[in-house]
Design a protein around this motif. Structure first.
Motif, mmCIF file in Angstrom:
data_model
loop_
_atom_site.group_PDB
_atom_site.id
_atom_site.type_symbol
_atom_site.label_atom_id
_atom_site.label_comp_id
_atom_site.label_asym_id
_atom_site.label_seq_id
_atom_site.Cartn_x
_atom_site.Cartn_y
_atom_site.Cartn_z
ATOM 1 N N TYR A 93 9.987 -0.521 -22.048
ATOM 2 C CA TYR A 93 9.511 0.315 -20.948
ATOM 3 C C TYR A 93 10.550 0.391 -19.827
ATOM 4 C CZ TYR A 93 4.975 -0.233 -23.215
ATOM 5 O OH TYR A 93 3.947 -0.230 -24.134
ATOM 6 N N ARG A 94 10.522 1.498 -19.110
ATOM 7 C CA ARG A 94 11.344 1.647 -17.916
ATOM 8 C C ARG A 94 10.498 1.178 -16.729
ATOM 9 N NH1 ARG A 94 12.231 6.337 -20.948
ATOM 10 N NH2 ARG A 94 10.551 7.379 -19.816
ATOM 11 N N VAL A 95 10.957 0.143 -16.048
ATOM 12 C CA VAL A 95 10.143 -0.520 -15.036
ATOM 13 C C VAL A 95 10.741 -0.327 -13.645
ATOM 14 C CG1 VAL A 95 9.124 -2.704 -14.276
ATOM 15 C CG2 VAL A 95 9.447 -2.255 -16.728
ATOM 16 N N THR A 96 9.895 0.142 -12.721
ATOM 17 C CA THR A 96 10.242 0.195 -11.305
ATOM 18 C C THR A 96 9.411 -0.867 -10.602
ATOM 19 O OG1 THR A 96 10.724 2.567 -11.365
ATOM 20 C CG2 THR A 96 10.236 1.601 -9.207
ATOM 21 N N GLN A 97 10.066 -1.715 -9.822
ATOM 22 C CA GLN A 97 9.362 -2.800 -9.143
ATOM 23 C C GLN A 97 9.112 -2.458 -7.677
ATOM 24 O OE1 GLN A 97 10.704 -6.882 -9.935
ATOM 25 N NE2 GLN A 97 12.102 -6.071 -11.494
ATOM 26 N N ALA A 98 7.950 -2.844 -7.181
ATOM 27 C CA ALA A 98 7.603 -2.691 -5.765
ATOM 28 C C ALA A 98 7.064 -4.012 -5.252
ATOM 29 C CB ALA A 98 6.565 -1.585 -5.582
ATOM 30 N N PRO A 99 7.596 -4.510 -4.123
ATOM 31 C CA PRO A 99 7.175 -5.818 -3.616
ATOM 32 C C PRO A 99 5.888 -5.797 -2.795
ATOM 33 C CG PRO A 99 8.909 -4.940 -2.236
ATOM 34 C CD PRO A 99 8.724 -3.959 -3.347
ATOM 35 N N ASP A 100 5.365 -4.605 -2.493
ATOM 36 C CA ASP A 100 4.130 -4.524 -1.702
ATOM 37 C C ASP A 100 3.500 -3.149 -1.891
ATOM 38 O OD1 ASP A 100 5.486 -2.683 0.108
ATOM 39 O OD2 ASP A 100 6.377 -4.431 1.066
ATOM 40 N N GLY A 101 2.314 -2.983 -1.316
ATOM 41 C CA GLY A 101 1.576 -1.738 -1.491
ATOM 42 C C GLY A 101 2.245 -0.546 -0.850
ATOM 43 N N GLU A 102 2.857 -0.727 0.306
ATOM 44 C CA GLU A 102 3.526 0.386 0.987
ATOM 45 C C GLU A 102 4.674 0.925 0.138
ATOM 46 O OE1 GLU A 102 4.293 3.318 3.567
ATOM 47 O OE2 GLU A 102 2.680 1.874 3.926
ATOM 48 N N ALA A 103 5.480 0.029 -0.420
ATOM 49 C CA ALA A 103 6.583 0.454 -1.286
ATOM 50 C C ALA A 103 6.043 1.154 -2.535
ATOM 51 C CB ALA A 103 7.442 -0.744 -1.677
ATOM 52 N N ALA A 104 4.919 0.653 -3.066
ATOM 53 C CA ALA A 104 4.319 1.277 -4.249
ATOM 54 C C ALA A 104 3.899 2.708 -3.958
ATOM 55 C CB ALA A 104 3.117 0.456 -4.707
ATOM 56 N N ILE A 105 3.276 2.921 -2.816
ATOM 57 C CA ILE A 105 2.819 4.265 -2.456
ATOM 58 C C ILE A 105 4.004 5.201 -2.257
ATOM 59 C CG2 ILE A 105 1.726 5.575 -0.590
ATOM 60 C CD1 ILE A 105 -0.339 3.299 -0.449
ATOM 61 N N ASP A 106 5.082 4.705 -1.654
ATOM 62 C CA ASP A 106 6.288 5.525 -1.511
ATOM 63 C C ASP A 106 6.803 5.951 -2.881
ATOM 64 O OD1 ASP A 106 6.270 5.427 1.234
ATOM 65 O OD2 ASP A 106 7.653 3.734 1.370
ATOM 66 N N HIS A 107 6.817 5.043 -3.852
ATOM 67 C CA HIS A 107 7.255 5.388 -5.216
ATOM 68 C C HIS A 107 6.321 6.417 -5.842
ATOM 69 C CE1 HIS A 107 10.629 2.677 -5.715
ATOM 70 N NE2 HIS A 107 9.918 1.621 -5.399
ATOM 71 N N LEU A 108 5.014 6.230 -5.674
ATOM 72 C CA LEU A 108 4.044 7.155 -6.270
ATOM 73 C C LEU A 108 4.173 8.556 -5.694
ATOM 74 C CD1 LEU A 108 0.869 4.881 -6.412
ATOM 75 C CD2 LEU A 108 2.097 5.831 -8.368
ATOM 76 N N GLU A 109 4.568 8.658 -4.438
ATOM 77 C CA GLU A 109 4.720 9.970 -3.808
ATOM 78 C C GLU A 109 5.986 10.685 -4.268
ATOM 79 O OE1 GLU A 109 2.332 9.235 0.402
ATOM 80 O OE2 GLU A 109 4.482 8.833 0.330
ATOM 81 N N GLN A 110 6.894 9.974 -4.911
ATOM 82 C CA GLN A 110 8.180 10.561 -5.283
ATOM 83 C C GLN A 110 8.405 10.667 -6.788
ATOM 84 O OE1 GLN A 110 11.308 8.340 -3.250
ATOM 85 N NE2 GLN A 110 10.055 8.165 -1.411
ATOM 86 N N THR A 111 7.712 9.846 -7.595
ATOM 87 C CA THR A 111 8.015 9.733 -9.020
ATOM 88 C C THR A 111 6.737 9.726 -9.843
ATOM 89 O OG1 THR A 111 9.935 8.358 -8.435
ATOM 90 C CG2 THR A 111 9.258 8.359 -10.739
ATOM 91 N N HIS A 112 6.795 10.313 -11.038
ATOM 92 C CA HIS A 112 5.674 10.248 -11.977
ATOM 93 C C HIS A 112 5.769 8.963 -12.793
ATOM 94 C CE1 HIS A 112 4.207 14.189 -11.091
ATOM 95 N NE2 HIS A 112 5.303 14.786 -11.483
ATOM 96 N N PHE A 113 4.652 8.258 -12.908
ATOM 97 C CA PHE A 113 4.572 7.058 -13.746
ATOM 98 C C PHE A 113 3.426 7.219 -14.733
ATOM 99 C CE2 PHE A 113 6.490 5.586 -9.779
ATOM 100 C CZ PHE A 113 7.593 4.881 -10.249
ATOM 101 N N ALA A 114 3.606 6.647 -15.918
ATOM 102 C CA ALA A 114 2.529 6.659 -16.897
ATOM 103 C C ALA A 114 1.505 5.584 -16.580
ATOM 104 C CB ALA A 114 3.089 6.447 -18.301
ATOM 105 N N VAL A 115 1.990 4.428 -16.108
ATOM 106 C CA VAL A 115 1.116 3.285 -15.848
ATOM 107 C C VAL A 115 1.539 2.601 -14.555
ATOM 108 C CG1 VAL A 115 0.266 1.055 -16.716
ATOM 109 C CG2 VAL A 115 0.757 2.905 -18.329
ATOM 110 N N VAL A 116 0.560 2.179 -13.788
ATOM 111 C CA VAL A 116 0.787 1.333 -12.611
ATOM 112 C C VAL A 116 0.115 -0.007 -12.878
ATOM 113 C CG1 VAL A 116 0.381 1.010 -10.153
ATOM 114 C CG2 VAL A 116 0.876 3.302 -11.042
ATOM 115 N N ILE A 117 0.884 -1.071 -12.724
ATOM 116 C CA ILE A 117 0.336 -2.425 -12.821
ATOM 117 C C ILE A 117 0.440 -3.030 -11.433
ATOM 118 C CG2 ILE A 117 0.519 -4.672 -13.942
ATOM 119 C CD1 ILE A 117 2.131 -3.275 -16.176
ATOM 120 N N THR A 118 -0.678 -3.365 -10.828
ATOM 121 C CA THR A 118 -0.635 -3.836 -9.444
ATOM 122 C C THR A 118 -1.526 -5.046 -9.212
ATOM 123 O OG1 THR A 118 -0.982 -3.212 -7.117
ATOM 124 C CG2 THR A 118 -2.404 -2.154 -8.749
#
Length: 261
Positions: free
Chosen positions: A27-52
């Motif tokens: 899998y191609r994995v993007t890491q986020a250290p907190d919820g704010e960073a995760a939301i920034d990623h979600l607003e910019q990139t399509h992901f198939a799965v989010v593990i949080t």
């Protein structure tokens, strides 16, 4: 099988271990250290799965889950927690989570859950794309109605001293900028389009969370969001009609000032 995965956890050691398992599985994995960073990623990139992870700082995993559900292309969401119960697992699934795993995770179980989530995401996208092709064929130029919610209002809105721009980072009260989460922003926009009107709990949740809940469940889901909105924007702006719903209102002194202009 390959897919883009967003992995969110404020425990660096745990996050890196999970990322290693997922990367080795292809899998191609993007890491986020907190919820704010995760939301920034979600607003910019399509992901198939989010593990949080669920328990994080100001923006927790449930907020990340609800944000993901508000996207046009909704990723499947797997929630992680170190403090699980049957009630919390049921609540997570009711909120739209694909799966709910206890930490520390078993590698094989996690990878099986992710594989199932990727299949679910890909199946949903094939159905969505086929429906869109049919819509475009039957109604040339018809608007795309696939978006879960309108997170941007049709124009700048103003209610009393609250000014609402076209993104969650463009909200002001007077001269003070206010940082809202995507769900808080969606709630504010929804109420601001029809101020001084009571909106039922279930109708709000149906619009902002894409969930069909009864009034009791919807009220429980919204409670924390509105507590946060009251802290950030002032409790005087948010009225509760107990047992029915919420309303955005102009505080009396501001309304009198507006009327005198």
């Amino acid at each position: 099988m390959t897919a883009d995965i967003l992995l969110v956890d404020d425990d660096n050691t745990m996050r890196r271990a999970l990322a290693s398992w997922l990367t080795l599985a292809g899998y191609r994995v993007t890491q986020a250290p907190d919820g704010e960073a995760a939301i920034d990623h979600l607003e910019q990139t399509h992901f198939a799965v989010v593990i949080t992870d669920i328990v994080m700082g100001d923006i927790d995993g449930i907020e990340v889950l609800h944000t993901a559900r508000c996207l046009t292309r909704r990723p499947a969401v797997i929630l992680l927690t170190g403090h699980g119960s049957l009630e919390s697992a049921v609540a997570a699934v009711r909120s739209g989570a694909h799966d709910y795993l206890l930490k520390p995770c078993d590698e094989e179980y996690l990878l099986n859950s992710v594989a199932d989530a990727v299949q679910r995401y890909q199946s949903e996208q094939r159905l969505r794309d086929a429906a869109q092709i049919l819509t475009d064929f039957l109604h040339v130029g018809a608007p795309n109605t696939g978006a879960a919610i309108a997170t941007s209002p049709p124009a700048n809105l103003r209610v009393g001293e609250i000014s609402i721009g076209t993104s969650r980072k463009q909200v002001w009260i007077g001269s003070r900028q206010v940082q809202l989460t995507p769900i808080e922003y969606a709630l504010l926009c929804y109420l601001a389009e029809r101020p001084e009107q009571v909106h039922r709990y279930s109708a709000i949740v149906r619009s902002t969370h894409q969930l069909n809940l009864d009034e009791f469940e919807a009220k429980g889901l919204l409670r924390t969001h509105f507590l946060n909105l009251r802290k950030k924007l002032g409790s005087a702006y948010f009225a509760t009609d107990r047992g029915i719903g919420y309303m955005l209102t102009i505080p009396r002194s501001e309304a009198e000032l507006e009327a005198s202009k």
